[in-house]
Write a protein that holds these residues in place. Structure first.
Motif, mmCIF file in Angstrom:
data_model
loop_
_atom_site.group_PDB
_atom_site.id
_atom_site.type_symbol
_atom_site.label_atom_id
_atom_site.label_comp_id
_atom_site.label_asym_id
_atom_site.label_seq_id
_atom_site.Cartn_x
_atom_site.Cartn_y
_atom_site.Cartn_z
ATOM 1 N N ILE A 24 0.785 -1.126 0.081
ATOM 2 C CA ILE A 24 -0.191 -0.090 -0.041
ATOM 3 C C ILE A 24 1.006 1.283 0.169
ATOM 4 O O ILE A 24 1.746 1.340 0.948
ATOM 5 N N GLY A 25 0.855 1.975 -1.021
ATOM 6 C CA GLY A 25 1.632 3.211 -1.201
ATOM 7 C C GLY A 25 0.569 4.538 -0.954
ATOM 8 O O GLY A 25 -0.621 4.487 -1.216
ATOM 9 N N LEU A 26 1.413 5.726 -0.491
ATOM 10 C CA LEU A 26 0.464 7.015 -0.314
ATOM 11 C C LEU A 26 0.675 7.649 -1.774
ATOM 12 O O LEU A 26 1.724 7.888 -2.307
ATOM 13 N N GLY A 27 -0.516 7.910 -2.540
ATOM 14 C CA GLY A 27 -0.543 8.792 -3.645
ATOM 15 C C GLY A 27 -0.734 10.208 -3.297
ATOM 16 O O GLY A 27 -1.534 10.369 -2.409
ATOM 17 N N LEU A 218 1.884 -0.737 -10.501
ATOM 18 C CA LEU A 218 1.581 0.218 -9.254
ATOM 19 C C LEU A 218 0.110 0.685 -9.818
ATOM 20 O O LEU A 218 0.088 1.407 -10.625
ATOM 21 N N SER A 219 -0.846 0.224 -8.965
ATOM 22 C CA SER A 219 -2.294 0.613 -9.565
ATOM 23 C C SER A 219 -2.659 2.184 -8.797
ATOM 24 O O SER A 219 -2.267 2.093 -7.545
ATOM 25 N N THR A 279 -11.007 -3.132 2.539
ATOM 26 C CA THR A 279 -11.378 -4.332 1.766
ATOM 27 C C THR A 279 -11.230 -4.257 0.391
ATOM 28 O O THR A 279 -10.498 -5.277 -0.253
ATOM 29 N N VAL A 280 -11.620 -3.226 -0.191
ATOM 30 C CA VAL A 280 -11.484 -3.084 -1.871
ATOM 31 C C VAL A 280 -10.019 -2.790 -2.087
ATOM 32 O O VAL A 280 -9.554 -3.448 -3.145
ATOM 33 N N ILE A 281 -9.136 -1.955 -1.316
ATOM 34 C CA ILE A 281 -7.858 -1.916 -1.415
ATOM 35 C C ILE A 281 -7.101 -3.227 -1.394
ATOM 36 O O ILE A 281 -6.049 -3.766 -2.077
ATOM 37 N N PHE A 292 1.253 -3.245 -6.081
ATOM 38 C CA PHE A 292 0.952 -2.096 -5.243
ATOM 39 C C PHE A 292 -0.266 -1.495 -5.631
ATOM 40 O O PHE A 292 -0.856 -1.337 -6.637
ATOM 41 N N SER A 293 -0.643 -0.977 -4.432
ATOM 42 C CA SER A 293 -1.787 0.167 -4.598
ATOM 43 C C SER A 293 -1.808 1.192 -4.110
ATOM 44 O O SER A 293 -1.263 1.620 -2.961
ATOM 45 N N LEU A 294 -1.844 2.499 -4.967
ATOM 46 C CA LEU A 294 -1.322 3.787 -4.340
ATOM 47 C C LEU A 294 -2.811 4.550 -3.951
ATOM 48 O O LEU A 294 -3.658 4.586 -4.890
ATOM 49 N N CYS A 295 -2.866 4.843 -2.833
ATOM 50 C CA CYS A 295 -4.039 5.217 -2.259
ATOM 51 C C CYS A 295 -3.817 6.879 -1.792
ATOM 52 O O CYS A 295 -3.042 7.143 -1.100
#
Length: 335
Positions: A24-27, A218-219, A279-281, A292-295
């Motif tokens: 999990i990354g910070l966008g 990286l999404s 949960t979605v992430i 990775f998911s950038l949030c």
């Protein structure tokens, strides 16, 4: 019963770079303020620091996020903490020159897509200064430039890597053909692309290619600009320069469909002591090829919530429930 691994942040390697970061990354697009109704520097710094405190080590930014504003805020937030993060930023959206391909206009003037060697060498120095660092861990071409050969772009990036100014190379908003061209020209470690339950076109060709070639994905927009957060109901009103205003994906009909999806996801979320957004992430980073998911987060509370998604391990049964609900409610989603 919670999996014993659910207390640990999921970490993964960026391509073949040897650089490991939290899944999990910070966008920081929203932190730049542009297209998000402005920014609050103090809250943004708190969001970045809270992300790090909660175990997020991947911080992603770009010069285009507020024409340097996001990078400067990230730089301030990382003072004394730089060694705790894998720092990613971008190049290729320029306003210091009008070479390349016109893309859009800021109030201050035109922005071009340009990935010529001269611009990349110029841009990296500007980013290093704004970020207050001497090395960028992951350097990404933001949008692809149809006027510059990828060989020239990669030559510049490989030079920067040799000089120790960047540690790995990524590309964003690409096609599968772009990725193949980058791979032919050098070592591409990751692509950064939009991916979510409502936008899964990567599944067809990009994800299989990246899996085969050892390229991370990286999404970004995992929550589809908040549509899948569980907090944007049918009655939400968007104002000012909020890009969601007038976006067909945020139509009343679509938000009603998403609300039905969230009812199904809530069952899974409750079993993990999690929110629907978490949960979605978690679902996102368990999709094939999605590394990775950038949030985005604009305050400490949002940052902490996003980070917890990296500690959730969804079972095959959980994934099946979510996939069935998504198929039922999102198949004909407009926009």
């Amino acid at each position: 019963m919670l999996d014993r691994q659910e207390n640990e942040m999921l970490t993964r390697e960026i391509g073949r770079s040897g650089i490991e970061a939290s899944a999990i990354g910070l966008g920081t697009w929203a932190i730049g303020g542009w297209m998000w109704g402005g920014t609050d520097e103090a809250k943004s710094i708190s969001a970045i620091q809270a992300s790090i405190d909660e175990g997020i080590s991947l911080i992603d930014t770009a010069p285009a996020y507020g024409q340097g504003v996001a990078e400067e805020i990230v730089g301030k937030a990382l003072k004394g903490r730089r060694d705790k993060v894998v720092l990613a930023t971008k190049c290729g959206l320029v306003w210091h020159t009008q070479k390349g391909n016109h893309f859009f206009d800021y109030d201050s003037g035109p922005v071009h897509r340009y990935l010529g060697k001269d611009a990349i060498i110029f841009e990296v120095e500007q980013s290093l200064r704004r970020l207050g660092t001497d090395v960028i861990d992951h350097y990404i071409t933001h949008w692809q430039d149809p006027t510059t050969p990828i060989d020239e772009t990669m030559e510049a990036l490989e030079l920067l890597k040799t000089q120790g100014k960047i540690r790995s190379i990524g590309a964003s908003n690409t096609t599968a053909d772009d990725v193949r061209a980058y791979l032919d020209a050098g070592q591409l470690d990751a692509v950064q692309e939009e991916y979510s339950m409502v936008k899964r076109d990567l599944d067809a060709s990009m994800a299989p290619l990246c899996i085969e070639e050892g390229v991370s994905i990286l999404s970004y927009s995992s929550l589809a600009l908040g549509l899948l957060s569980g907090k944007v109901g049918p009655d939400r009103v968007f104002e000012g320069d909020d890009q969601r205003k007038g976006n067909p994906r945020f139509s009343m009909a679509n938000r009603e469909k998403v609300a039905r999806l969230m009812q199904a996801i809530e069952v899974v979320a409750d079993a993990h002591g999690a929110t629907c957004a978490q949960t979605v992430i978690a679902w996102t980073v368990q999709q094939p090829g999605i590394t990775f998911s950038l949030c985005g987060a604009r305050d400490a509370g949002q940052a902490a919530e996003n980070a917890k998604a990296g500690r959730i391990r969804l079972s095959a049964e959980d994934l099946a429930i979510i996939d069935a609900a998504a198929t039922k409610n999102l198949t004909n989603l407009d926009g």
